[in-house]
Write an enzyme that holds these catalytic residues in place. Structure first.
Site, PDB file in Angstrom:
ATOM      1  N   TYR A  23      49.613  -6.241   1.004  1.00 29.11           N
ATOM      2  CA  TYR A  23      48.290  -5.687   0.681  1.00 29.11           C
ATOM      3  C   TYR A  23      48.272  -4.192   1.021  1.00 29.11           C
ATOM      4  O   TYR A  23      47.841  -3.373   0.210  1.00 29.11           O
ATOM      5  CB  TYR A  23      47.208  -6.441   1.460  1.00 29.11           C
ATOM      6  CG  TYR A  23      45.802  -5.958   1.180  1.00 29.11           C
ATOM      7  CD1 TYR A  23      45.191  -6.204  -0.046  1.00 29.11           C
ATOM      8  CD2 TYR A  23      45.080  -5.251   2.143  1.00 29.11           C
ATOM      9  CE1 TYR A  23      43.900  -5.756  -0.312  1.00 29.11           C
ATOM     10  CE2 TYR A  23      43.784  -4.805   1.885  1.00 29.11           C
ATOM     11  CZ  TYR A  23      43.199  -5.062   0.662  1.00 29.11           C
ATOM     12  OH  TYR A  23      41.921  -4.617   0.399  1.00 29.11           O
TER      13      TYR A  23
ATOM     14  N   SER B 172      41.635   1.323   0.431  1.00 30.88           N
ATOM     15  CA  SER B 172      41.138   0.581   1.596  1.00 30.88           C
ATOM     16  C   SER B 172      41.512   1.386   2.828  1.00 30.88           C
ATOM     17  O   SER B 172      42.358   2.278   2.774  1.00 30.88           O
ATOM     18  CB  SER B 172      41.821  -0.788   1.640  1.00 30.88           C
ATOM     19  OG  SER B 172      41.607  -1.419   2.879  1.00 30.88           O
TER      20      SER B 172
HETATM   21  P1  NDP Z   1      35.447  -9.704  -4.000  1.00 30.44           P
HETATM   22  O1  NDP Z   1      36.436 -10.813  -3.915  1.00 30.44           O
HETATM   23  O2  NDP Z   1      34.023 -10.015  -3.750  1.00 30.44           O
HETATM   24  O3  NDP Z   1      35.569  -8.990  -5.423  1.00 30.44           O
HETATM   25  C1  NDP Z   1      36.786  -8.831  -6.088  1.00 30.44           C
HETATM   26  C2  NDP Z   1      36.502  -8.544  -7.543  1.00 30.44           C
HETATM   27  O4  NDP Z   1      37.754  -8.291  -8.215  1.00 30.44           O
HETATM   28  C3  NDP Z   1      35.836  -9.710  -8.234  1.00 30.44           C
HETATM   29  O5  NDP Z   1      34.849  -9.235  -9.105  1.00 30.44           O
HETATM   30  C4  NDP Z   1      36.971 -10.332  -9.039  1.00 30.44           C
HETATM   31  O6  NDP Z   1      36.469 -10.907 -10.229  1.00 30.44           O
HETATM   32  C5  NDP Z   1      37.796  -9.096  -9.366  1.00 30.44           C
HETATM   33  N1  NDP Z   1      39.148  -9.427  -9.736  1.00 30.44           N
HETATM   34  C6  NDP Z   1      40.126  -9.980  -8.961  1.00 30.44           C
HETATM   35  N2  NDP Z   1      41.235 -10.177  -9.691  1.00 30.44           N
HETATM   36  C7  NDP Z   1      40.959  -9.742 -10.943  1.00 30.44           C
HETATM   37  C8  NDP Z   1      41.697  -9.684 -12.141  1.00 30.44           C
HETATM   38  N3  NDP Z   1      42.957 -10.118 -12.229  1.00 30.44           N
HETATM   39  N4  NDP Z   1      41.094  -9.151 -13.248  1.00 30.44           N
HETATM   40  C9  NDP Z   1      39.825  -8.726 -13.178  1.00 30.44           C
HETATM   41  N5  NDP Z   1      39.076  -8.758 -12.084  1.00 30.44           N
HETATM   42  C10 NDP Z   1      39.638  -9.272 -10.987  1.00 30.44           C
HETATM   43  O7  NDP Z   1      35.973  -8.604  -2.996  1.00 30.44           O
HETATM   44  P2  NDP Z   1      35.597  -7.056  -2.740  1.00 30.44           P
HETATM   45  O8  NDP Z   1      34.370  -6.668  -3.455  1.00 30.44           O
HETATM   46  O9  NDP Z   1      35.678  -6.874  -1.286  1.00 30.44           O
HETATM   47  O10 NDP Z   1      36.867  -6.360  -3.394  1.00 30.44           O
HETATM   48  C11 NDP Z   1      36.796  -5.280  -4.298  1.00 30.44           C
HETATM   49  C12 NDP Z   1      37.889  -4.285  -3.971  1.00 30.44           C
HETATM   50  O11 NDP Z   1      37.618  -3.709  -2.686  1.00 30.44           O
HETATM   51  C13 NDP Z   1      39.303  -4.873  -3.862  1.00 30.44           C
HETATM   52  O12 NDP Z   1      40.215  -4.002  -4.493  1.00 30.44           O
HETATM   53  C14 NDP Z   1      39.556  -4.917  -2.359  1.00 30.44           C
HETATM   54  O13 NDP Z   1      40.920  -4.833  -2.057  1.00 30.44           O
HETATM   55  C15 NDP Z   1      38.794  -3.674  -1.931  1.00 30.44           C
HETATM   56  N6  NDP Z   1      38.453  -3.603  -0.501  1.00 30.44           N
HETATM   57  C16 NDP Z   1      37.624  -4.532   0.074  1.00 30.44           C
HETATM   58  C17 NDP Z   1      37.292  -4.429   1.410  1.00 30.44           C
HETATM   59  C18 NDP Z   1      36.422  -5.441   2.084  1.00 30.44           C
HETATM   60  O14 NDP Z   1      36.391  -5.475   3.339  1.00 30.44           O
HETATM   61  N7  NDP Z   1      35.681  -6.262   1.379  1.00 30.44           N
HETATM   62  C19 NDP Z   1      37.808  -3.350   2.247  1.00 30.44           C
HETATM   63  C20 NDP Z   1      38.644  -2.421   1.538  1.00 30.44           C
HETATM   64  C21 NDP Z   1      38.939  -2.538   0.211  1.00 30.44           C
HETATM   65  P3  NDP Z   1      36.958 -12.261 -10.931  1.00 30.44           P
HETATM   66  O15 NDP Z   1      37.560 -13.143  -9.865  1.00 30.44           O
HETATM   67  O16 NDP Z   1      35.724 -12.796 -11.540  1.00 30.44           O
HETATM   68  O17 NDP Z   1      37.968 -11.807 -11.947  1.00 30.44           O
END
Ligand code: NDP
Length: 241
Positions: A147, A134
């Site tokens: 985080y 990030s």
């Molecule tokens: P979302 O919340 O839309 O997506 C997060 C994804 O991670 C979901 O598919 C969720 O699936 C999955 N996930 C969470 N916990 C688990 C787990 N224990 N096992 C398996 N899957 C898991 O957010 P983003 O798409 O934004 O996030 C994706 C990544 O991008 C993260 O690492 C976030 O930190 C990073 N990020 C996001 C930014 C933003 O502004 N959006 C900026 C910088 C980085 P489910 O709950 O179905 O398991």
């Protein structure tokens, strides 16, 4: 079935992971989609896609999903270690249970995902790891303490892995996005932190769509294996910090 290799994505049920699954699928790649909400992944109905209910904290579950997909589509050539949560909060009042959760998912979950494919990539002397950090893995924010720690961890291990795996011709790409419109804020439980984040986001006209990051990832992945885009740092133009 075409001859494009298998790509694997953790956190493919929403946001960035979902956008990347769609884009690579559109480009013809078979996709292994992993997350806990399997119904969300299945509802996308992508061709040549295997959806598995996987919690990235469960190392054996990732390995088993990878083995199952590889038996159908051949070796994983790209792993997107993307699953993560952002429990942004004032550290002074945050429940330590939230630290545990973030550390387990955002750091150990990434390592578990790497572990499931790394030996095979080294043996084949090809492959690409996309590591989800990030902008909060490049600079700190006072209300993102743990985080930020998890994302600095991803930056640190990625740099070490990149050096280690370069001898095996395996590419390691770090992703450092700024504000992307996804469901990530749903996991913030601290109302003050959430309000401040939303206010800042509104001031800059909102985040950008995950499809832009997906496009750049496909472009970086499509470079010859001898060409490595080491980091993709993408933010809204108006995002200053
Ligand atoms: P979302 O919340 O839309 O997506 C997060 C994804 O991670 C979901 O598919 C969720 O699936 C999955 N996930 C969470 N916990 C688990 C787990 N224990 N096992 C398996 N899957 C898991 O957010 P983003 O798409 O934004 O996030 C994706 C990544 O991008 C993260 O690492 C976030 O930190 C990073 N990020 C996001 C930014 C933003 O502004 N959006 C900026 C910088 C980085 P489910 O709950 O179905 O398991």
């Amino acid at each position: 079935m075409n001859d494009l290799p298998l790509v694997a994505i953790t956190g493919a049920s929403s946001g960035i992971g979902e956008a990347v699954a769609k884009r690579f699928s559109e480009a013809g790649y078979p996709v292994l989609m992993m997350a806990r909400r399997i119904e969300r992944m299945e509802a996308l109905n992508l061709p040549e896609a295997l959806c598995r209910r996987v919690d990235v904290r469960d190392r054996a579950a990732i390995a088993s999903a990878v083995a199952e997909a590889e038996a159908v589509y051949g070796p994983v050539d790209m792993m997107f270690c993307n699953a993560g949560i952002a429990r942004l909060a004032d550290i002074g009042r945050q429940d330590p249970a939230e630290w545990d959760e973030m550390i387990d998912i955002n750091t150990k979950g990434v390592l578990n995902s790497v572990h499931a494919v790394m030996a095979g990539m080294m043996e084949r002397r090809r492959g690409t790891l996309f590591m989800m950090s990030s902008i909060a893995g490049r600079k700190v924010y006072p209300d993102h303490t743990v985080y930020c720690g998890t994302k600095y961890f991803v930056h640190g291990i990625s740099e070490s892995l990149r050096e280690y795996l370069s001898a095996y011709d395996v590419r390691v790409v770090v992703l450092s996005p700024g504000i992307i419109e996804t469901e990530v804020l749903d996991h913030v439980t601290d109302p003050g932190t959430l309000a401040a984040y939303r206010e800042n986001k509104a001031k800059i006209g909102g985040g950008i769509g995950p499809e832009h990051l997906a496009e750049l990832m496909l472009s970086a992945y499509s470079m010859p294996q001898t060409v490595l885009v080491q980091e993709i740092c993408m933010t809204p133009t108006r995002q200053r910090y």
